[in-house]
Scaffold this active site. Sequence first.
Site, PDB file in Angstrom:
ATOM      1  N   ASP A  39      15.009   8.078   1.549  1.00  0.00           N
ATOM      2  CA  ASP A  39      15.967   8.226   0.450  1.00  0.00           C
ATOM      3  C   ASP A  39      16.858   9.476   0.548  1.00  0.00           C
ATOM      4  O   ASP A  39      18.060   9.382   0.275  1.00  0.00           O
ATOM      5  CB  ASP A  39      15.238   8.226  -0.897  1.00  0.00           C
ATOM      6  CG  ASP A  39      14.944   6.814  -1.405  1.00  0.00           C
ATOM      7  OD1 ASP A  39      15.568   5.866  -0.901  1.00  0.00           O
ATOM      8  OD2 ASP A  39      14.103   6.675  -2.303  1.00  0.00           O
ATOM      9  N   HIS A  98       0.840  -1.196   0.000  1.00  0.00           N
ATOM     10  CA  HIS A  98       0.000   0.000   0.000  1.00  0.00           C
ATOM     11  C   HIS A  98       0.879   1.252   0.000  1.00  0.00           C
ATOM     12  O   HIS A  98       0.393   2.350   0.215  1.00  0.00           O
ATOM     13  CB  HIS A  98      -0.937  -0.012   1.210  1.00  0.00           C
ATOM     14  CG  HIS A  98      -2.013  -1.059   1.096  1.00  0.00           C
ATOM     15  ND1 HIS A  98      -1.801  -2.372   1.434  1.00  0.00           N
ATOM     16  CD2 HIS A  98      -3.285  -0.989   0.635  1.00  0.00           C
ATOM     17  CE1 HIS A  98      -2.914  -3.069   1.206  1.00  0.00           C
ATOM     18  NE2 HIS A  98      -3.827  -2.251   0.725  1.00  0.00           N
ATOM     19  N   ASN A  99       2.163   1.073  -0.230  1.00  0.00           N
ATOM     20  CA  ASN A  99       3.107   2.191  -0.257  1.00  0.00           C
ATOM     21  C   ASN A  99       3.327   2.591  -1.722  1.00  0.00           C
ATOM     22  O   ASN A  99       3.885   1.817  -2.495  1.00  0.00           O
ATOM     23  CB  ASN A  99       4.415   1.720   0.397  1.00  0.00           C
ATOM     24  CG  ASN A  99       5.517   2.767   0.375  1.00  0.00           C
ATOM     25  OD1 ASN A  99       5.628   3.531  -0.582  1.00  0.00           O
ATOM     26  ND2 ASN A  99       6.329   2.784   1.399  1.00  0.00           N
ATOM     27  N   PRO A 100       2.885   3.797  -2.129  1.00  0.00           N
ATOM     28  CA  PRO A 100       2.962   4.185  -3.541  1.00  0.00           C
ATOM     29  C   PRO A 100       4.397   4.223  -4.081  1.00  0.00           C
ATOM     30  O   PRO A 100       4.625   3.898  -5.252  1.00  0.00           O
ATOM     31  CB  PRO A 100       2.353   5.595  -3.577  1.00  0.00           C
ATOM     32  CG  PRO A 100       1.708   5.814  -2.260  1.00  0.00           C
ATOM     33  CD  PRO A 100       2.295   4.837  -1.282  1.00  0.00           C
ATOM     34  N   ASP A 159       9.183  -6.342   2.270  1.00  0.00           N
ATOM     35  CA  ASP A 159       9.292  -5.701   3.570  1.00  0.00           C
ATOM     36  C   ASP A 159      10.697  -5.151   3.662  1.00  0.00           C
ATOM     37  O   ASP A 159      11.670  -5.845   3.362  1.00  0.00           O
ATOM     38  CB  ASP A 159       9.010  -6.647   4.734  1.00  0.00           C
ATOM     39  CG  ASP A 159       8.691  -5.834   5.979  1.00  0.00           C
ATOM     40  OD1 ASP A 159       7.607  -5.215   6.019  1.00  0.00           O
ATOM     41  OD2 ASP A 159       9.523  -5.766   6.891  1.00  0.00           O
ATOM     42  N   PHE A 164      11.457   8.015  -2.180  1.00  0.00           N
ATOM     43  CA  PHE A 164      10.451   8.083  -1.114  1.00  0.00           C
ATOM     44  C   PHE A 164      11.131   7.781   0.226  1.00  0.00           C
ATOM     45  O   PHE A 164      12.331   7.467   0.272  1.00  0.00           O
ATOM     46  CB  PHE A 164       9.300   7.099  -1.388  1.00  0.00           C
ATOM     47  CG  PHE A 164       9.701   5.651  -1.368  1.00  0.00           C
ATOM     48  CD1 PHE A 164      10.272   5.049  -2.479  1.00  0.00           C
ATOM     49  CD2 PHE A 164       9.513   4.863  -0.223  1.00  0.00           C
ATOM     50  CE1 PHE A 164      10.651   3.709  -2.464  1.00  0.00           C
ATOM     51  CE2 PHE A 164       9.882   3.513  -0.198  1.00  0.00           C
ATOM     52  CZ  PHE A 164      10.454   2.945  -1.331  1.00  0.00           C
TER      53      PHE A 164
END
Length: 211
Positions: free
Chosen positions: A163, A14-16, A74, A160
Site C-alpha cells: 500500500d 490468513h492475511n490479517p 487472491d 498493508f
Amino acid sequence: MHRRITGKLVIATHNPGKLAEMRELLAPYGIEAVSAGELGLGEPEETGADFRANARIKAVAAARSAKIPAFADDSGLVVDALDGAPGIHSARWAGKPADFSAAMARIERLLQERGATTPEKRRAHFVSALCVAWPDDHLEEVEARVDGTLVWPPRGTAGFGYDPTFLPDGHARTFGEMTSIEKHGLPPLGLGLSHRARAFVKLAEIALDRR
Ligand code: ITT
C-alpha cells in the site's frame, strides 16, 4: 444462476490486512463471518496460474473443510515495467515472516535498473479475484483492478502489503496514506476505489442483499 450469500460465511484468508478489509466490506450485509484462523483451517498450496484460479483453490478448500460457504481473495501487484511481476507471487516476494519493506525495495531496485524513473514508466495495478464457494462446489467469481503508479520512497503506514508505494490514479495520496474507508471508496461516498472494493461491488450485485 447466481446464488445469494446468506447466513454464516468463512473468510478463507490468513492475511490479517485482508481479513480486516473483507470483514469491513461484508459488514453492511448482515453476514456472520468467521475467519479460517478461528476455525483452524489450513492453507492450501496456491498452484493456480492466475489470480482467479488461486482464489478458487482457497475458497473451495475452506468450504469443503468448514462445510459452510467460504469467501477467498487472491490478489497482487502487477508492475508493467517488470513484465507483470510480482503478480501472483506478491506475497512470496515478501518472504516468511513477511517483510514488505524489503519487497518494495526489491521492486524499486529493479525499476531503477530498468531506468523506470518517470511516473509513465512506473505504471502498476493491483488485482483482486474474489471467489465464494459453497460445500456443493457452486461458485460465484468476480475480478477487478485499480491502476496507478509506484512512488519512492513509500508513503504512509495505513493498510498493508504494498500500500505505501501505490498511488492510485486521480489521487494525491498512496493507499498507505488513506483510511480504510477512503481506500475502499465505497458508495454512498464513491463507486469502489481499491481492487478489492471494486471486485466486492461486483460480488454484491450478483450475490448479496443489503440488510
Ligand atoms: P491468503 O492467501 O491467506 O489470503 P496472502 O497474503 O498469501 O493471504 P495472496 O496470495 O493473495 O494472499 O497475496 C496477495 C499479496 O498481494 C498480499 O500478501 C499483499 O502483499 C499484496 N496485496 C494484495 N492486496 C493488497 C492491498 O490491498 N494492499 C497492499 N498489498 C496488497
